[in-house]
Design a protein around this motif. Structure first.
Motif, PDB file in Angstrom:
ATOM      1  N   THR A  18      44.710   9.830 -20.809  1.00 53.27           N
ATOM      2  CA  THR A  18      43.425   9.489 -20.209  1.00 53.27           C
ATOM      3  C   THR A  18      42.704   8.573 -21.191  1.00 53.27           C
ATOM      4  OG1 THR A  18      43.252  11.618 -19.086  1.00 53.27           O
ATOM      5  CG2 THR A  18      41.230  10.351 -19.307  1.00 53.27           C
ATOM      6  N   LEU A  20      39.108   6.046 -21.437  1.00 58.75           N
ATOM      7  CA  LEU A  20      37.847   5.636 -20.830  1.00 58.75           C
ATOM      8  C   LEU A  20      37.153   4.654 -21.755  1.00 58.75           C
ATOM      9  CD1 LEU A  20      36.551   9.160 -19.785  1.00 58.75           C
ATOM     10  CD2 LEU A  20      37.485   7.425 -18.271  1.00 58.75           C
ATOM     11  N   SER A  21      36.623   3.575 -21.183  1.00 57.91           N
ATOM     12  CA  SER A  21      35.858   2.597 -21.936  1.00 57.91           C
ATOM     13  C   SER A  21      34.766   2.063 -21.025  1.00 57.91           C
ATOM     14  CB  SER A  21      36.762   1.454 -22.405  1.00 57.91           C
ATOM     15  OG  SER A  21      36.023   0.503 -23.120  1.00 57.91           O
ATOM     16  N   ASN A  23      32.769   1.809 -18.081  1.00 54.62           N
ATOM     17  CA  ASN A  23      33.020   2.342 -16.740  1.00 54.62           C
ATOM     18  C   ASN A  23      34.458   2.115 -16.277  1.00 54.62           C
ATOM     19  OD1 ASN A  23      32.736  -0.445 -16.474  1.00 54.62           O
ATOM     20  ND2 ASN A  23      31.834  -0.304 -14.443  1.00 54.62           N
ATOM     21  N   LYS A  24      35.354   1.782 -17.188  1.00 56.35           N
ATOM     22  CA  LYS A  24      36.760   1.532 -16.846  1.00 56.35           C
ATOM     23  C   LYS A  24      37.623   2.700 -17.311  1.00 56.35           C
ATOM     24  CE  LYS A  24      35.827  -3.332 -17.148  1.00 56.35           C
ATOM     25  NZ  LYS A  24      34.394  -3.200 -17.381  1.00 56.35           N
ATOM     26  N   PHE A  25      38.750   2.901 -16.602  1.00 57.60           N
ATOM     27  CA  PHE A  25      39.593   4.049 -16.931  1.00 57.60           C
ATOM     28  C   PHE A  25      41.071   3.735 -16.741  1.00 57.60           C
ATOM     29  CE2 PHE A  25      39.042   4.328 -12.394  1.00 57.60           C
ATOM     30  CZ  PHE A  25      40.277   4.758 -11.939  1.00 57.60           C
ATOM     31  N   THR A  27      44.516   6.498 -16.333  1.00 56.51           N
ATOM     32  CA  THR A  27      45.031   7.858 -16.348  1.00 56.51           C
ATOM     33  C   THR A  27      46.506   7.837 -15.973  1.00 56.51           C
ATOM     34  OG1 THR A  27      44.480   8.308 -14.032  1.00 56.51           O
ATOM     35  CG2 THR A  27      42.824   8.886 -15.684  1.00 56.51           C
ATOM     36  N   ILE A  48      35.330   2.980 -12.532  1.00 58.30           N
ATOM     37  CA  ILE A  48      34.777   4.209 -11.958  1.00 58.30           C
ATOM     38  C   ILE A  48      33.833   3.881 -10.806  1.00 58.30           C
ATOM     39  CG2 ILE A  48      33.327   6.239 -12.442  1.00 58.30           C
ATOM     40  CD1 ILE A  48      34.481   6.115 -15.325  1.00 58.30           C
ATOM     41  N   THR A  52      40.415   1.650  -7.688  1.00 59.72           N
ATOM     42  CA  THR A  52      41.536   2.275  -8.377  1.00 59.72           C
ATOM     43  C   THR A  52      42.814   1.600  -7.897  1.00 59.72           C
ATOM     44  OG1 THR A  52      40.407   4.402  -8.449  1.00 59.72           O
ATOM     45  CG2 THR A  52      42.774   4.443  -8.747  1.00 59.72           C
TER      46      THR A  52
END
Length: 91
Positions: A18, A20-21, A23-25, A27, A48, A52
C-alpha cells in the motif's frame, strides 16, 4: 514523498503493498516473491475519490536480510494521462 507499507510472507512467497502520496494511491495484494527477491503482480493505481485502474507492479528487495525494497508500477491501460508510480522504502 508519501507512506509505503509492504508486508512480506517469505514462507509462502507473497507480499502486499500500500502506497499513499497526497491523494494518489497504489495497492496490491498477493504479489509473488521469487527466489531472487523480485516482487511482481497486479494491483490498483489511482486518485482517491476520482479514479482507479489496474496496474502492473514490479519491485525488488535489497540489502541485508531484505532490509529495503524498491520498484515501479504502471497503469495497464494505454491511455493519455496514464498513471505510474515509483516506490522505495526500508525498515
Amino acid at each position: 514523498a508519501g507512506d509505503l507499507t509492504l508486508v512480506a510472507n517469505f514462507n509462502n512467497s507473497t507480499a502486499s503493498l500500500t502506497a499513499l502520496s497526497n491523494n494518489k494511491f497504489l495497492t496490491a495484494d498477493n504479489l509473488r516473491i521469487d527466489r531472487n527477491g523480485k516482487i511482481s503482480g497486479q494491483g490498483q493505481i489511482g486518485i482517491i475519490s476520482v479514479n482507479t485502474s489496474g496496474a502492473s507492479v514490479t519491485g525488488y528487495f535489497a540489502g541485508n536480510n531484505a532490509s529495503g525494497v524498491h520498484g515501479v508500477a504502471y497503469q495497464n491501460a494505454d491511455v493519455d494521462g496514464g498513471m505510474g508510480a515509483v516506490f522505495m522504502g526500508w525498515r
